[in-house]
Design an enzyme around this catalytic site. Structure first.
Site, PDB file in Angstrom:
ATOM      1  N   CYS A  62      39.578 122.812  86.161  1.00 23.46           N
ATOM      2  CA  CYS A  62      39.901 123.941  87.041  1.00 23.46           C
ATOM      3  C   CYS A  62      38.660 124.473  87.764  1.00 23.46           C
ATOM      4  CB  CYS A  62      40.545 125.034  86.184  1.00 23.46           C
ATOM      5  SG  CYS A  62      40.692 126.636  86.969  1.00 23.46           S
ATOM      6  N   CYS A  65      37.910 128.192  87.296  1.00 21.72           N
ATOM      7  CA  CYS A  65      37.423 128.433  85.933  1.00 21.72           C
ATOM      8  C   CYS A  65      35.929 128.157  85.842  1.00 21.72           C
ATOM      9  CB  CYS A  65      38.168 127.557  84.928  1.00 21.72           C
ATOM     10  SG  CYS A  65      39.946 127.872  84.843  1.00 21.72           S
TER      11      CYS A  65
END
Length: 139
Positions: A62, A65
């Site tokens: 991600c 993230c």
């Protein structure tokens, strides 16, 4: 990062690792860290031993993230009274399912064992405001 499984309390009083803070017998220095919670049992234990905590649900694939990770780690040092945990949704899918994680990054803040606030997205401002708000609450 330390795993919750590596938490230990030494009876000889040299050092004590608890609730995301290291407390040394010499002085009152505390240092916060982010704990990698690798299974559902670790997440449950983490919540039970901390009055104020935050869980960061993330994934290695991600990009948002990856962007918020250093911010989150920095905030762990700014807020030593709050325990910081990290849950990889691929490695700990049980906890991701328990907390109904449908997107990452997701942050869940707890006051004792109750959800205080929850949001999804790599929003640094919202993270800072949420932590400041949790810090100012009475446990």
């Amino acid at each position: 990062m330390q795993s919750i499984a590596s938490l230990s309390i030494l009876r000889n009083g040299i050092s004590c690792y608890a609730a995301g803070r290291m407390v040394s017998k010499i002085g009152t220095r505390t240092m916060s860290t982010v704990y990698n919670l690798s299974d559902e049992e670790a997440v449950e234990k983490f919540q039970k031993i901390n009055d104020k905590s935050i869980l960061y649900f993330t994934a290695t694939w991600c990009p948002p993230c990856k962007m918020i990770k250093p911010v989150y780690e920095s905030m762990a040092k700014q807020y030593p009274e709050i325990a910081f945990g990290k849950v990889d949704v691929d490695d700990n899918s049980e906890s991701a399912s328990t907390y109904e994680i449908t997107g990452v990054p997701t942050f869940i803040l707890f006051q004792q064992d109750k959800v205080y606030k929850r949001f999804t997205g790599a929003d640094q401002s919202q993270l800072e405001q949420s932590l400041a708000s949790l810090k100012s609450t009475n446990a």
